[in-house]
Design a protein around this motif. Structure first.
Motif, PDB file in Angstrom:
ATOM      1  N   ASN A  36      29.798  -5.520 -40.685  1.00 13.59           N
ATOM      2  CA  ASN A  36      30.315  -4.750 -41.812  1.00 13.59           C
ATOM      3  C   ASN A  36      29.628  -5.106 -43.128  1.00 13.59           C
ATOM      4  N   ARG A  37      29.066  -6.299 -43.236  1.00 17.75           N
ATOM      5  CA  ARG A  37      28.362  -6.708 -44.452  1.00 17.75           C
ATOM      6  C   ARG A  37      27.104  -5.873 -44.686  1.00 17.75           C
ATOM      7  N   ASN A  38      26.479  -5.478 -43.586  1.00 16.80           N
ATOM      8  CA  ASN A  38      25.216  -4.722 -43.707  1.00 16.80           C
ATOM      9  C   ASN A  38      25.449  -3.264 -43.789  1.00 16.80           C
ATOM     10  N   GLU A  75      32.737  -8.826 -38.904  1.00 16.92           N
ATOM     11  CA  GLU A  75      32.548  -9.100 -40.332  1.00 16.92           C
ATOM     12  C   GLU A  75      31.060  -9.101 -40.685  1.00 16.92           C
TER      13      GLU A  75
END
Length: 115
Positions: A113-115, A110
């Motif tokens: 995936n945010r970046n 997670e």
């Protein structure tokens, strides 16, 4: 003066002395190295996320603990009690707040995936 007046004076003096002696135990100050509060928990979660972001792969609990303690931004004076058990508690609380996460690998994915 009557006996009851002397008894009342002695009672009041004894009451004042006992309150004075008990006062240090009644004061509830937060210690500088208190790592049990909500602010300490949030600081550890942020540090855990920062550490996980910097790792290329998902670590084991032992590896995560080691990396968190070795990280340059880890406050060793405040979190001197931080051990693997505290990390387990931190992760358990984090998984409770975020039910879609079940493992360190899920948190790592997670964050990546945010970046």
């Amino acid at each position: 003066m009557s006996t009851s007046t002397w008894m009342m004076i002695a009672f009041i003096v004894a009451l004042i002395l006992s309150i004075w002696k008990m006062y240090p135990f009644l004061v509830n100050r937060t210690l500088e190295d208190d790592d049990t509060g909500e602010d300490a928990h949030e600081a550890l979660v942020e540090h855990m996320q920062r550490t996980l972001k910097s790792l290329p792969t998902s670590p084991s609990i032992k590896e995560l603990h080691k990396r968190m303690r070795e990280h340059e931004k880890f406050d060793k004076e405040r979190f001197w009690r931080f051990n693997e058990n505290k990390l387990h508690q931190l992760l358990h609380k984090h998984f409770t707040k975020h039910p879609h996460l079940n493992s360190i690998e899920d948190i790592h994915k997670e964050l990546k995936n945010r970046n």
